[in-house]
Design an enzyme around this catalytic site. Structure first.
Site, short mmCIF file in Angstrom:
data_model
loop_
_atom_site.label_atom_id
_atom_site.label_comp_id
_atom_site.label_asym_id
_atom_site.label_seq_id
_atom_site.Cartn_x
_atom_site.Cartn_y
_atom_site.Cartn_z
N SER A 45 51.74 -51.12 -27.07
CA SER A 45 51.44 -51.43 -25.65
C SER A 45 50.58 -52.71 -25.45
O SER A 45 49.98 -52.95 -26.16
CB SER A 45 50.95 -50.11 -24.89
N THR A 47 47.91 -53.62 -23.29
CA THR A 47 46.64 -53.96 -23.41
C THR A 47 46.01 -53.28 -24.93
O THR A 47 45.09 -53.99 -25.40
CB THR A 47 46.01 -52.81 -22.52
N CYS A 48 46.78 -52.55 -25.52
CA CYS A 48 46.38 -52.14 -26.86
C CYS A 48 46.57 -53.20 -27.80
O CYS A 48 45.85 -53.36 -28.68
CB CYS A 48 47.20 -50.87 -27.23
N SER A 49 47.83 -53.83 -27.71
CA SER A 49 47.93 -54.71 -28.70
C SER A 49 47.45 -56.20 -28.42
O SER A 49 46.96 -56.93 -29.48
CB SER A 49 49.47 -54.91 -28.86
N LEU A 53 42.92 -53.35 -29.88
CA LEU A 53 42.76 -53.36 -31.47
C LEU A 53 42.27 -54.60 -31.71
O LEU A 53 41.66 -54.74 -32.64
CB LEU A 53 44.32 -52.94 -31.76
#
Length: 160
Positions: A45, A47-49, A53
């Site tokens: 997703s 924000t996550c990518s 992370l």
């Protein structure tokens, strides 16, 4: 929701390594040593990518230098997705990628959210935590899944 001083719940999960998916229990993984754990709603997703992370990958050495034995990313995804995401993000050995395929860990921690409006079903809140020998010593949870302020690698570093 889990609170500082509580033991981390013991549920089945899977780590991802060069040899594929490996079953592990959260009690075993977090039971000894110091762990930085961060939860994300979904692999791949935005924000996550784009931010969450990558921030932990970039700061892994600095976090480890503060006496942290392992950095763990958990998401409600299957181990194959977590493995593909780790490869895509160049994680290497810097972060243990933990698959919570049935949201057992997110639910046991009291950190599950219903993302059905986005077609995702039950997911994990976005958060960061510090665990010492199986006991939660610090946690901060974002107010909404897209938020990325209190659960960053820099936020964790300020609490180590």
């Amino acid at each position: 929701m889990i609170s500082v001083g509580d033991k981390i719940p013991d549920v089945p999960l899977a780590t991802v390594g060069a040899d594929g998916a490996n079953p592990v229990r959260s009690g075993e993984l977090f039971g000894t040593g110091r762990t930085v754990l961060f939860g994300v709603p979904a692999a791949f997703s935005p924000t996550c990518s784009d931010a969450h992370l990558p921030g932990f990958v970039a700061k892994a050495e600095e976090i480890s230098a503060k006496g942290v034995d392992r950095i763990v990313c958990v998401s409600v995804n299957d181990p194959f997705v977590m493995g593909a995401w780790a490869k895509d993000q160049g994680v290497g050995d810097s972060v243990i990628m933990l698959a919570d395929g049935a949201a057992l860990f997110a639910t046991a921690m009291g950190l599950s959210i219903d993302a059905s409006d986005f077609g995702l079903g039950v997911r994990s809140s976005r958060y960061a935590a510090i665990i010492d020998d199986g006991t939660l010593t610090w946690i901060d949870v974002e107010a909404a899944p897209p938020d990325h302020e209190v659960s960053t690698a820099d936020a964790v570093l300020s609490h180590l």
